[in-house]
Enzyme design. Structure first.
Site, PDB file in Angstrom:
ATOM      1  N   SER A 190       0.857  -1.173   0.000  1.00  0.00           N
ATOM      2  CA  SER A 190       0.000   0.000   0.000  1.00  0.00           C
ATOM      3  C   SER A 190       0.908   1.242   0.000  1.00  0.00           C
ATOM      4  O   SER A 190       1.911   1.228  -0.697  1.00  0.00           O
ATOM      5  CB  SER A 190      -0.928  -0.069   1.201  1.00  0.00           C
ATOM      6  N   ASP A 444      -8.313  -5.568  -5.825  1.00  0.00           N
ATOM      7  CA  ASP A 444      -7.913  -4.413  -5.016  1.00  0.00           C
ATOM      8  C   ASP A 444      -8.142  -3.105  -5.762  1.00  0.00           C
ATOM      9  O   ASP A 444      -7.529  -2.869  -6.805  1.00  0.00           O
ATOM     10  CB  ASP A 444      -6.416  -4.551  -4.673  1.00  0.00           C
ATOM     11  N   HIS A 469      -6.310  -6.276  -1.495  1.00  0.00           N
ATOM     12  CA  HIS A 469      -5.184  -5.427  -1.138  1.00  0.00           C
ATOM     13  C   HIS A 469      -4.096  -6.210  -0.388  1.00  0.00           C
ATOM     14  O   HIS A 469      -4.358  -6.806   0.643  1.00  0.00           O
ATOM     15  CB  HIS A 469      -5.749  -4.321  -0.255  1.00  0.00           C
TER      16      HIS A 469
END
Ligand SMILES: *[C@@H]1O[C@H](CO)[C@@H](O)[C@H](O)[C@H]1NC(C)=O
Ligand SMILES: *[C@@H]1O[C@H](CO)[C@@H](O)[C@H](O)[C@H]1NC(C)=O
Ligand SMILES: *[C@@H]1O[C@H](CO)[C@@H](O)[C@H](O)[C@H]1NC(C)=O
Ligand SMILES: *[C@@H]1O[C@H](CO)[C@@H](O)[C@H](O)[C@H]1NC(C)=O
Ligand SMILES: *[C@@H]1O[C@H](CO)[C@@H](O)[C@H](O)[C@H]1NC(C)=O
Ligand SMILES: *[C@@H]1O[C@H](CO)[C@@H](O)[C@H](O)[C@H]1NC(C)=O
Ligand SMILES: *[C@@H]1O[C@H](CO)[C@@H](O)[C@H](O)[C@H]1NC(C)=O
Ligand SMILES: CC(=O)N[C@H]1CO[C@H](CO)[C@@H](O)[C@@H]1O
Length: 515
Positions: A190, A444, A469
């Site tokens: 991320s 995601d 994710h």
């Protein structure tokens, strides 16, 4: 209308905090984080009982450690410092020529588990690596007590965070007797995934290769692409979504929009369990963001927690009742599941939370991350463009930008300028780096801002069919789909290749490979 910020968490550190308004999405994210921590502790306790039945059950054998960092790496006249927290796990390290794995923190606290569990830890066992996890400045315990005051937020930036890592590299090299034979490889998911790519890009002499999972390296002010992927994921049979499901969600939100036009706020308040009256414009917007946030959260963290996944959403949303009634019912089930009585849809409360300058050691830093979106990244997950967004167009950019103005005095035009600069500075989704692996999941929503095609033979993309994710960052599990298993194998092989090329008989050869 504020966009909750993306937060990264646990293995993804605190998987990107979202930028939609309201704090509800964060609560879901925190729940995911708590669940993972609990699962980790449970496994750990079981492990300790088997192997050391008499030891007192401590949270972790790896203690919190700190190093001093300048508050500003770029202005020698600023002499303030802060203490940055890190962890080290030397268990698997082959000192002679084992690599160093650097796990990069992001918009939430890290923990000792970040050097004990996850893909990077499994790889460390295999390759004899020394593991570090380094918390991001201004999050977790890595912040001065008055650090959240506006005057100090200017020192919160990705550039300062990368400089912290450079300075950490120097510190650790000396403290742990790391030599030229121990090459560094960094990991992140991320926002830290972006940092991982950027650390290799900007400091190639310090880190040999980078794994960047679910890294939204292209920053964008209006991130309407997020909700396009949310819509596609809810319609994707690979994760048990369906067109009927996404159509029904869209239909339910259309009815809500109509009720808003008809000023039926009392009905909406009762149907969707709002704690407060939502008739004022800002509260209405927050209400819509919180409601949409349920779906964004579940998609983004698909299958991170049992029962909270696209399959369950779509079962609920395709029941025989009307789409609106299905949504009402699912909202109630959802609130029960989160252990809450009602949604706090008060805009004033939301702003107050963002204005609170008391640092919290645990979880996501909501104020900090919001500041980072306003000052560098944007990422506002809106619904106001002509897109396939399922939710209300009242989830718009304007209201997200208003938060930047209200809380930090940063105006929309400045956000534009800063976002443009960030893309110029790092190269957006065409960074000219080498030895960077970008890993993304098709489900995601953040993959829309990442590198999805091989940029060069040494800057490659791994795309995982059907995962959300940061899925690859967890340790392998028996339930992993084949696409995920294969992705992890590719990452493993890539690291193996990097290590092999550095162990060529003539070590000087290494220099030729680095560029
Ligand atoms: C590093 O090397 C020095 C000198 O050889 C030694 O005293 C010290 O204990 C070593 N430190 C670590 C962490 O291995
Ligand atoms: C919500 O506020 C509006 C406008 O002030 C008012 O008309 C309405 O009665 C309120 N509803 C509730 C349930 O308090
Ligand atoms: C909504 O919030 C914005 C930004 O905080 C503020 O400027 C505006 O006055 C608010 N609108 C209403 C109707 O309260
Ligand atoms: C609705 O969702 C909940 C929570 O995920 C799940 O437990 C339940 O089985 C679903 N209901 C139906 C009818 O599928
Ligand atoms: C959205 O679509 C409508 C109809 O296709 C078009 O008239 C309008 O210009 C579009 N707006 C934007 C912002 O693209
Ligand atoms: C993803 O997996 C599904 C089956 O699980 C398959 O039908 C689909 O073709 C795959 N998509 C891609 C792009 O490989
Ligand atoms: C690295 O080298 C070892 C030993 O020569 C070999 O067994 C292994 O297959 C190589 N790995 C890769 C990924 O090339
Ligand atoms: C949305 C998107 O760009 N998806 C791409 C992801 O990567 C795969 C494989 O490179 C492409 O086929 C998709 O089009």
């Amino acid at each position: 209308m504020k966009t909750l910020l993306l937060v990264l968490s646990f293995t993804c550190v605190f998987e990107i905090s979202n930028s939609i308004l309201g704090t509800h999405f964060w609560k879901f994210q925190e729940k995911v984080g708590q669940y993972k921590k609990k699962r980790f502790l449970k496994n750990k306790l079981r492990w300790q009982k088997v192997f050391s039945p008499n030891s007192h059950l401590m949270y972790s054998e790896f203690e919190d450690l700190y190093l001093e960092q300048p508050l500003d790496h770029f202005d020698p006249l600023v002499t303030d410092i802060y203490e940055q927290r890190y962890w080290v796990n030397p268990t698997y390290w082959n000192k002679e020529n084992g690599p160093v794995f650097l796990f990069i923190g992001g918009e939430g606290a890290l923990g000792a588990y970040d050097v004990e569990e996850g893909e990077h830890v499994d790889l460390a066992k295999k390759y004899g690596a020394l593991i570090f996890a380094v918390e991001h400045r201004f999050y977790g315990a890595s912040i001065n007590k008055d650090g959240l005051k506006l005057e100090y937020l200017q020192y919160l930036s990705s550039q300062q965070a990368l400089a912290d890592l450079a300075s950490f590299h120097r510190f650790a090299t000396s403290k742990y007797n790391i030599t030229q034979s121990n090459i560094w490889i960094c990991f992140g998911g991320s926002y830290p995934g972006s940092l991982s790519a950027w650390f290799r890009l900007k400091y190639p002499h310090l880190v040999y290769g980078a794994i960047a999972s679910s890294a939204p390296v292209r920053v964008v002010k209006n991130f309407e692409g997020y909700n396009q992927v949310v819509a596609a994921s809810l319609a994707d049979p690979v994760v048990k979504g369906s067109l009927k499901c996404s159509d029904n969600i869209a239909a339910a939100f259309k009815i809500i929009d109509q009720k808003i036009k008809d000023k039926q706020f009392d009905t909406l308040k009762a149907d969707f369990k709002s704690c407060n009256n939502i008739s004022s414009y800002n509260d209405t917007a927050l209400f819509l963001n919180n409601l949409a946030g349920i779906f964004m959260g579940i998609v983004q963290y698909n299958n991170e927690m049992p029962d909270w996944n696209v399959a369950a959403v779509c079962q609920n949303m395709t029941q025989p009742a009307s789409p609106y009634d299905n949504l009402v019912k699912f909202t109630t089930i959802y609130l029960d599941g989160m252990g809450q009585e009602c949604f706090d849809n008060s805009y004033d409360n939301f702003i107050q939370e963002l204005e609170d300058t008391t640092p919290t050691e645990e979880g996501v830093g909501v104020r900090q991350w919001t500041y980072q979106t306003c000052s560098q990244f944007g990422y506002y997950q809106t619904c106001d463009q002509n897109t396939t967004c399922l939710f209300s167009p009242l989830i718009d950019l304007k209201s997200s930008l208003e938060v930047c103005t209200t809380v930090f005095g940063i105006h929309g035009k400045i956000v534009d300028k800063q976002v443009d600069f960030t893309n110029s500075y790092y190269g957006a989704n065409h960074p000219k780096g080498t030895r960077i692996v970008f890993v993304n999941g098709s489900i995601d929503p953040w993959h829309a801002l990442s590198v999805l095609r091989n940029e060069s033979p040494s800057q490659i993309s791994i795309y995982i069919n059907g995962t959300a994710h940061c899925a690859n960052m967890k340790s392998q599990q028996p339930t992993d789909p084949p696409s995920l298993v294969e992705a992890r194998q590719k990452i493993d092989a890539q690291i193996g290749e990097w290590l092999n090329e550095t162990k060529l008989p003539n070590k000087d050869m290494r220099l030729y490979f680095t560029v």
